[in-house]
Design a protein around this motif. Structure first.
Motif: not given
Length: 66
Positions: A50, A21-23, A4
């Motif tokens: 997230k 938050q993420a890829s 992330a």
């Protein structure tokens, strides 16, 4: 391997700011409603844990079509 990273964003006027938050690569959807089509808004769905609203809580409201 997936990890992330922090992505940031906000509204056009700058009143709302957020991060999530993420890829590094994620899928965003283009909305085809009249408002989003004109403003070219894209939408990302992330889990609540997230997502963090950084500013603008007082300016948020619920948008409904009807």
């Amino acid at each position: 391997m997936s990890f992330a990273v922090t992505h940031t964003g906000g509204c056009h006027c700058g009143a709302i700011r957020f991060k999530f938050q993420a890829s590094p690569r994620f899928t965003a959807w283009c909305c085809n409603c009249s408002i989003c089509a004109i403003k070219r808004n894209d939408h990302v769905i992330v889990p609540e844990q997230k997502f963090q609203l950084l500013q603008g809580q007082a300016q948020l409201s619920l948008y409904t079509k009807y």
